[in-house]
Design a protein around this motif. Sequence first.
Motif, PDB file in Angstrom:
ATOM      1  N   LEU A   8      -2.927  77.348  73.998  1.00 36.70           N
ATOM      2  CA  LEU A   8      -2.164  78.428  73.370  1.00 36.70           C
ATOM      3  C   LEU A   8      -2.241  78.399  71.846  1.00 36.70           C
ATOM      4  CD1 LEU A   8      -0.309  80.851  73.688  1.00 36.70           C
ATOM      5  CD2 LEU A   8       1.637  79.281  73.953  1.00 36.70           C
ATOM      6  N   SER A   9      -2.168  77.211  71.255  1.00 39.89           N
ATOM      7  CA  SER A   9      -2.242  77.128  69.790  1.00 39.89           C
ATOM      8  C   SER A   9      -3.572  77.671  69.285  1.00 39.89           C
ATOM      9  CB  SER A   9      -2.055  75.682  69.325  1.00 39.89           C
ATOM     10  OG  SER A   9      -0.734  75.253  69.544  1.00 39.89           O
ATOM     11  N   GLU A  10      -4.668  77.247  69.922  1.00 43.51           N
ATOM     12  CA  GLU A  10      -5.991  77.716  69.502  1.00 43.51           C
ATOM     13  C   GLU A  10      -6.129  79.222  69.724  1.00 43.51           C
ATOM     14  OE1 GLU A  10     -10.742  76.833  70.389  1.00 43.51           O
ATOM     15  OE2 GLU A  10      -9.195  75.540  71.252  1.00 43.51           O
ATOM     16  N   HIS A  11      -5.541  79.715  70.807  1.00 43.16           N
ATOM     17  CA  HIS A  11      -5.577  81.148  71.122  1.00 43.16           C
ATOM     18  C   HIS A  11      -4.900  81.946  70.003  1.00 43.16           C
ATOM     19  CE1 HIS A  11      -5.968  84.430  74.046  1.00 43.16           C
ATOM     20  NE2 HIS A  11      -4.731  84.790  73.757  1.00 43.16           N
ATOM     21  N   LEU A  12      -3.746  81.477  69.544  1.00 43.68           N
ATOM     22  CA  LEU A  12      -3.048  82.143  68.450  1.00 43.68           C
ATOM     23  C   LEU A  12      -3.804  81.987  67.128  1.00 43.68           C
ATOM     24  CD1 LEU A  12       0.651  81.172  69.233  1.00 43.68           C
ATOM     25  CD2 LEU A  12      -0.293  83.485  69.238  1.00 43.68           C
ATOM     26  N   GLU A  13      -4.332  80.783  66.900  1.00 42.58           N
ATOM     27  CA  GLU A  13      -5.043  80.513  65.656  1.00 42.58           C
ATOM     28  C   GLU A  13      -6.230  81.454  65.462  1.00 42.58           C
ATOM     29  OE1 GLU A  13      -6.167  76.446  65.735  1.00 42.58           O
ATOM     30  OE2 GLU A  13      -4.141  75.687  65.395  1.00 42.58           O
ATOM     31  N   SER A  14      -7.015  81.656  66.519  1.00 41.22           N
ATOM     32  CA  SER A  14      -8.225  82.479  66.388  1.00 41.22           C
ATOM     33  C   SER A  14      -7.866  83.911  66.014  1.00 41.22           C
ATOM     34  CB  SER A  14      -9.023  82.449  67.694  1.00 41.22           C
ATOM     35  OG  SER A  14      -8.302  83.049  68.754  1.00 41.22           O
ATOM     36  N   ARG A  15      -6.786  84.432  66.594  1.00 44.53           N
ATOM     37  CA  ARG A  15      -6.382  85.796  66.278  1.00 44.53           C
ATOM     38  C   ARG A  15      -5.757  85.882  64.895  1.00 44.53           C
ATOM     39  NH1 ARG A  15      -7.672  84.606  70.752  1.00 44.53           N
ATOM     40  NH2 ARG A  15      -8.272  86.069  72.385  1.00 44.53           N
ATOM     41  N   MET A  16      -5.030  84.838  64.519  1.00 46.32           N
ATOM     42  CA  MET A  16      -4.449  84.812  63.186  1.00 46.32           C
ATOM     43  C   MET A  16      -5.540  84.744  62.118  1.00 46.32           C
ATOM     44  SD  MET A  16      -1.568  82.169  61.772  1.00 46.32           S
ATOM     45  CE  MET A  16      -0.615  82.440  63.261  1.00 46.32           C
ATOM     46  N   GLU A  17      -6.545  83.914  62.364  1.00 46.53           N
ATOM     47  CA  GLU A  17      -7.653  83.795  61.411  1.00 46.53           C
ATOM     48  C   GLU A  17      -8.411  85.113  61.279  1.00 46.53           C
ATOM     49  OE1 GLU A  17      -9.540  80.407  63.241  1.00 46.53           O
ATOM     50  OE2 GLU A  17      -9.042  79.142  61.524  1.00 46.53           O
ATOM     51  N   SER A  18      -8.595  85.812  62.405  1.00 49.39           N
ATOM     52  CA  SER A  18      -9.285  87.104  62.361  1.00 49.39           C
ATOM     53  C   SER A  18      -8.493  88.120  61.540  1.00 49.39           C
ATOM     54  CB  SER A  18      -9.493  87.647  63.777  1.00 49.39           C
ATOM     55  OG  SER A  18     -10.369  86.836  64.511  1.00 49.39           O
ATOM     56  N   ALA A  19      -7.182  88.160  61.781  1.00 51.23           N
ATOM     57  CA  ALA A  19      -6.351  89.140  61.076  1.00 51.23           C
ATOM     58  C   ALA A  19      -6.316  88.863  59.580  1.00 51.23           C
ATOM     59  CB  ALA A  19      -4.943  89.128  61.659  1.00 51.23           C
ATOM     60  N   VAL A  20      -6.080  87.601  59.206  1.00 48.28           N
ATOM     61  CA  VAL A  20      -5.991  87.263  57.790  1.00 48.28           C
ATOM     62  C   VAL A  20      -7.359  87.336  57.127  1.00 48.28           C
ATOM     63  CG1 VAL A  20      -5.328  85.478  56.133  1.00 48.28           C
ATOM     64  CG2 VAL A  20      -3.946  85.836  58.180  1.00 48.28           C
TER      65      VAL A  20
END
Length: 329
Positions: free
Chosen positions: A197-209
């Motif tokens: 779950l952490s990696e799942h959130l991280e990848s989307r956060m990195e894409s957005a930022v």
Amino acid sequence: MTILGAIRAVADAPRSGDGPVDWNGAAAASKATVSPGSIELTPAEREGYATDIREARDRVREVTGLGFDLPETVEVQHRHHWIDANIATFRRVMEPLAELETDAFGIARTTNTGSMAVMLSFLANNVLGQYDPLLLADGAEQGPPGDRNGDDHALYFVHPNIERVAASLEVEPERFRRWIAFHEVTHAAEFGAAPWLSEHLESRMESAVGDLSEGSLNRDAIGELDTVMTSVEGYAELVMDRAFDGEYEDLRAKLEARRSGQGPLTKLVRRLLGLGMKRRQYERGKAFFDAVADARSVAAAGVVWSEPDLLPTDEELDNPERWLARVPA
């Protein structure tokens, strides 16, 4: 603390780096305007935190059937501790923006830093408890407070805020503290049961930022983040309803009444920080998980943490029958 006041405090703070935000300045300015509060706990209070966390873990395990452990890092903090723990997270998340140019006189950087100080001050005065998955953090880079020895998540309780809010709501501080402990341990259960779950959130956060740093807005990544966090918050509400050893609707109602009675400036800050959206996430997510638990069971609702494909889509959040049809019992 106003943005103007923050900018003045930033001007007096030690300078660091050359990115769009002076992080040392933001931390110093926010601490200068926020009282840390006391964490001189009585033996009974210290034992109370330990007991609440331990019993919340056991009860959440029993109700959900999820296998998880508590974070190695569990801290009772004051407000300055919370700022130290979270400014590193803000800095990591916003790292892609570091390449953006500021104006030649540093005015934009000073304003950005002042705005960040306002946000940190507001949150430090209002956060009660926090499960921190330490997103985007490598073991060697997790920063203050203390050496986490590679631990990949943490649990915080901001004692001065818990005491202050319990008094303002005229509820027993021990009961209020226990309610906060159950809620945050539920989040620990979600992330503990779903290592992905952490990696799942991280990848989307990195894409957005990352896209924001290039001048574009990745609505898909932001939408996916909102969908996942709606599941996280909604499942926590479901488990709270089934696991907490006592009625707590009065606590929730009093908190909502307190928020609605806040002044216009506070409401504006809450809106700018997306805290109203979080309330919507709670309500929308809880409706979905209530429907799934009623149709199957609380344990069956926890299957969403087995793999990313089992998370509800945005459309399924509003139509749980479609998720039930897609995911076998």
